[in-house]
Design a protein around this motif. Sequence first.
Motif, PDB file in Angstrom:
ATOM      1  N   GLY A   1       8.477  13.013  -7.850  1.00 30.31           N
ATOM      2  CA  GLY A   1       9.449  13.376  -6.827  1.00 30.31           C
ATOM      3  C   GLY A   1      10.638  12.457  -6.906  1.00 30.31           C
ATOM      4  O   GLY A   1      11.015  11.998  -7.983  1.00 30.31           O
ATOM      5  N   GLN A   2      11.227  12.127  -5.782  1.00 30.98           N
ATOM      6  CA  GLN A   2      12.387  11.251  -5.802  1.00 30.98           C
ATOM      7  C   GLN A   2      12.385  10.255  -4.651  1.00 30.98           C
ATOM      8  O   GLN A   2      13.418   9.697  -4.305  1.00 30.98           O
ATOM      9  N   SER A   3      11.222  10.010  -4.075  1.00 33.36           N
ATOM     10  CA  SER A   3      11.120   9.010  -3.017  1.00 33.36           C
ATOM     11  C   SER A   3       9.707   8.460  -2.978  1.00 33.36           C
ATOM     12  O   SER A   3       8.763   9.056  -3.517  1.00 33.36           O
ATOM     13  N   VAL A   4       9.579   7.310  -2.317  1.00 35.10           N
ATOM     14  CA  VAL A   4       8.276   6.690  -2.160  1.00 35.10           C
ATOM     15  C   VAL A   4       8.203   6.061  -0.778  1.00 35.10           C
ATOM     16  O   VAL A   4       9.213   5.585  -0.240  1.00 35.10           O
ATOM     17  N   THR A   5       7.033   6.106  -0.173  1.00 35.17           N
ATOM     18  CA  THR A   5       6.798   5.520   1.139  1.00 35.17           C
ATOM     19  C   THR A   5       5.579   4.619   1.061  1.00 35.17           C
ATOM     20  O   THR A   5       4.563   4.991   0.451  1.00 35.17           O
ATOM     21  N   GLY A   6       5.686   3.448   1.648  1.00 32.30           N
ATOM     22  CA  GLY A   6       4.560   2.527   1.605  1.00 32.30           C
ATOM     23  C   GLY A   6       4.549   1.583   2.790  1.00 32.30           C
ATOM     24  O   GLY A   6       5.414   1.654   3.674  1.00 32.30           O
ATOM     25  N   VAL A   7       3.555   0.696   2.811  1.00 32.55           N
ATOM     26  CA  VAL A   7       3.431  -0.327   3.852  1.00 32.55           C
ATOM     27  C   VAL A   7       3.423  -1.679   3.167  1.00 32.55           C
ATOM     28  O   VAL A   7       2.665  -1.914   2.227  1.00 32.55           O
TER      29      VAL A   7
ATOM     30  N   GLN B   1       0.874  -1.176   0.000  1.00 26.93           N
ATOM     31  CA  GLN B   1       0.000   0.000   0.000  1.00 26.93           C
ATOM     32  C   GLN B   1       0.910   1.226   0.000  1.00 26.93           C
ATOM     33  O   GLN B   1       1.746   1.376   0.896  1.00 26.93           O
ATOM     34  N   PHE B   2       0.766   2.091  -1.008  1.00 27.66           N
ATOM     35  CA  PHE B   2       1.615   3.271  -1.107  1.00 27.66           C
ATOM     36  C   PHE B   2       0.822   4.532  -0.804  1.00 27.66           C
ATOM     37  O   PHE B   2      -0.379   4.613  -1.090  1.00 27.66           O
ATOM     38  N   ASP B   3       1.506   5.513  -0.261  1.00 27.05           N
ATOM     39  CA  ASP B   3       0.849   6.758   0.128  1.00 27.05           C
ATOM     40  C   ASP B   3       0.274   7.496  -1.071  1.00 27.05           C
ATOM     41  O   ASP B   3      -0.850   7.975  -1.043  1.00 27.05           O
ATOM     42  N   ASP B   4       1.075   7.613  -2.117  1.00 27.81           N
ATOM     43  CA  ASP B   4       0.629   8.390  -3.277  1.00 27.81           C
ATOM     44  C   ASP B   4       1.443   7.962  -4.493  1.00 27.81           C
ATOM     45  O   ASP B   4       2.661   8.133  -4.531  1.00 27.81           O
ATOM     46  N   LEU B   5       0.778   7.424  -5.485  1.00 25.47           N
ATOM     47  CA  LEU B   5       1.463   6.979  -6.696  1.00 25.47           C
ATOM     48  C   LEU B   5       1.213   7.904  -7.880  1.00 25.47           C
ATOM     49  O   LEU B   5       1.685   7.639  -8.985  1.00 25.47           O
ATOM     50  N   ASP B   6       0.485   8.966  -7.660  1.00 26.87           N
ATOM     51  CA  ASP B   6       0.143   9.862  -8.767  1.00 26.87           C
ATOM     52  C   ASP B   6       1.111  11.024  -8.921  1.00 26.87           C
ATOM     53  O   ASP B   6       1.133  11.682  -9.961  1.00 26.87           O
ATOM     54  N   GLY B   7       1.895  11.280  -7.889  1.00 25.80           N
ATOM     55  CA  GLY B   7       2.757  12.446  -7.934  1.00 25.80           C
ATOM     56  C   GLY B   7       4.119  12.180  -8.537  1.00 25.80           C
ATOM     57  O   GLY B   7       4.397  11.107  -9.085  1.00 25.80           O
TER      58      GLY B   7
ATOM     59  N   ASP C   1       3.268  -5.948   3.465  1.00 26.78           N
ATOM     60  CA  ASP C   1       2.693  -7.015   4.291  1.00 26.78           C
ATOM     61  C   ASP C   1       3.006  -8.365   3.659  1.00 26.78           C
ATOM     62  O   ASP C   1       2.548  -8.678   2.562  1.00 26.78           O
ATOM     63  N   ASP C   2       3.822  -9.164   4.356  1.00 24.53           N
ATOM     64  CA  ASP C   2       4.160 -10.498   3.881  1.00 24.53           C
ATOM     65  C   ASP C   2       3.402 -11.576   4.642  1.00 24.53           C
ATOM     66  O   ASP C   2       3.713 -12.759   4.548  1.00 24.53           O
ATOM     67  N   GLY C   3       2.399 -11.145   5.416  1.00 27.76           N
ATOM     68  CA  GLY C   3       1.617 -12.088   6.198  1.00 27.76           C
ATOM     69  C   GLY C   3       2.138 -12.276   7.607  1.00 27.76           C
ATOM     70  O   GLY C   3       1.529 -12.985   8.412  1.00 27.76           O
ATOM     71  N   HIS C   4       3.243 -11.625   7.938  1.00 24.23           N
ATOM     72  CA  HIS C   4       3.832 -11.761   9.272  1.00 24.23           C
ATOM     73  C   HIS C   4       3.830 -10.438  10.029  1.00 24.23           C
ATOM     74  O   HIS C   4       4.547 -10.284  11.007  1.00 24.23           O
ATOM     75  N   GLY C   5       3.025  -9.520   9.559  1.00 28.77           N
ATOM     76  CA  GLY C   5       2.961  -8.219  10.194  1.00 28.77           C
ATOM     77  C   GLY C   5       3.325  -7.107   9.217  1.00 28.77           C
ATOM     78  O   GLY C   5       4.280  -7.234   8.458  1.00 28.77           O
ATOM     79  N   LYS C   6       2.549  -6.041   9.205  1.00 31.57           N
ATOM     80  CA  LYS C   6       2.798  -4.948   8.274  1.00 31.57           C
ATOM     81  C   LYS C   6       4.036  -4.146   8.688  1.00 31.57           C
ATOM     82  O   LYS C   6       4.367  -4.053   9.873  1.00 31.57           O
ATOM     83  N   ALA C   7       4.689  -3.560   7.678  1.00 26.61           N
ATOM     84  CA  ALA C   7       5.925  -2.815   7.945  1.00 26.61           C
ATOM     85  C   ALA C   7       6.038  -1.608   7.032  1.00 26.61           C
ATOM     86  O   ALA C   7       5.760  -1.694   5.832  1.00 26.61           O
ATOM     87  N   GLY C   8       6.447  -0.483   7.585  1.00 25.49           N
ATOM     88  CA  GLY C   8       6.684   0.708   6.790  1.00 25.49           C
ATOM     89  C   GLY C   8       7.996   0.579   6.038  1.00 25.49           C
ATOM     90  O   GLY C   8       8.992   0.079   6.577  1.00 25.49           O
ATOM     91  N   VAL C   9       8.014   1.011   4.776  1.00 29.76           N
ATOM     92  CA  VAL C   9       9.208   0.939   3.936  1.00 29.76           C
ATOM     93  C   VAL C   9       9.295   2.216   3.113  1.00 29.76           C
ATOM     94  O   VAL C   9       8.265   2.734   2.645  1.00 29.76           O
ATOM     95  N   SER C  10      10.490   2.722   2.930  1.00 30.91           N
ATOM     96  CA  SER C  10      10.658   3.902   2.078  1.00 30.91           C
ATOM     97  C   SER C  10      11.954   3.787   1.299  1.00 30.91           C
ATOM     98  O   SER C  10      12.911   3.156   1.740  1.00 30.91           O
ATOM     99  N   VAL C  11      11.972   4.405   0.125  1.00 30.81           N
ATOM    100  CA  VAL C  11      13.169   4.450  -0.708  1.00 30.81           C
ATOM    101  C   VAL C  11      13.290   5.866  -1.262  1.00 30.81           C
ATOM    102  O   VAL C  11      12.299   6.453  -1.720  1.00 30.81           O
TER     103      VAL C  11
END
Length: 430
Positions: free
Chosen positions: A139-145, A131-137, A147-157
């Motif tokens: 910029g130079q980074s992305v933040t999302g969540v 799940q990503f915060d915003d895919l329409d904009g 889930d591999d079935g073992h608990g959700k995790a925040g990830v950013s690049v």
Amino acid sequence: MPQNEGPQHDGAPHERFEEELGALLRSTGDGFGADDRRELVAGGLRRGRRRLVRRRLAVTGGVVALAAVGIGGVYGGSLLGPAGQATTASVAAPPQPGRTGGTGKEPPQAQIPVKDIAAVLKAHTPAGQWQFDDLDGKGQSVTGVYDDGHGKAGVSVGLYRAGGTAESGTGQVTCPDKTLVPFDSCTSERLPGGGRLMVLQGYVYPDKREETKNWRAVLLTKDGILIDASEYNATAEKGSPISRENPPFSPAQLKALVTAEAWRPLTDRLPRFPKQPGKGEDRLPAVPSAAAVQATLRSLLPAGVTVKSHGGGDGHGYVVIDDGKGASLVGVDVQPIRDKAVAELFTGAGVVTLPDGTKVRSTQQPGEKGGAGVVWWSVDTLTPKGFRVAVSAFNSGAQHEAATRAEPALTMEQLKAIALSPKWQKLPLK
């Protein structure tokens, strides 16, 4: 660096300003998302280094200080006492893409479709739901969540240009000093293609007030590009409950992610830095070398103390000493530069002016990095020509660790003697 005894506040304008600024930085930093915080850190670094207040906000930073908002570049922060204090709130945030790397100028924001960054991220991580915060904009980074079935995790690049000099970005791929920034594991290596890689397994908060882990991989390519990936064992860096024991991707998987060739078409779109400024333009001020600062600090220590460890960077350094009564962190910042903002910190009640015109501020206050019972004693000095030396001492070997003794190993008079030593002004600058 760590701090000491109850604050001695007299309501002077400069102290109120510092308290308000510190509160603002802390509250503001906590409220930013990962990408916004990076902008905050980058801006703070840019302005702070320019003024040499060296507030390394970081989500990591000063030698003892700002490693505050972050990490990176900023691992080496400054120790500046109350007057220029910085704090290390987490492990580190890289400079925003076009942020100054020694030029004082910055390129325009990159206009890369966020969905393209997300696509590379998804293609180079294990299968899972995103799940990503915003895919329409753009910029130079992305933040999302993730889930591999073992608990959700925040990830950013994030994708960034390191800066405008050959040294730009090296701080982002250098493991922090564990005396200042706690972590479980950190490796830094040179890659066959000429790049440098750091993989760090640490925490969002140095004092672990929340058990949120931050695992991070940063690649600095030979072309000066930073590819920075962070993951957490919660859905967000701050303010979210722990959702799993560890972040989802292993160090090897983080390495594979940031070193993927698929990033190249995107990083090629990052704007370049303006031409390096010439003489007299907005270059960073010269400071004494890390080796010179550390050697001078050790030479000024009183007899009877043993140096257990030492470190720092250009313009600042620290030692952990023990007089037989417990470890005590001592740090110094040396700022040979005239700056109006710094001068304003030496006005009002509580500032003593010596016969030669040097101003002295002495402060005792509680530590701010979460170590139980830690106190921070500091003496900050400024000569009429603008040469500033700030010395701090703590009653612990690290700001984020519990006190090891009732008071720092050095008295206020000893800190004052170190700060006022003429040796500092004789150090060669680089």
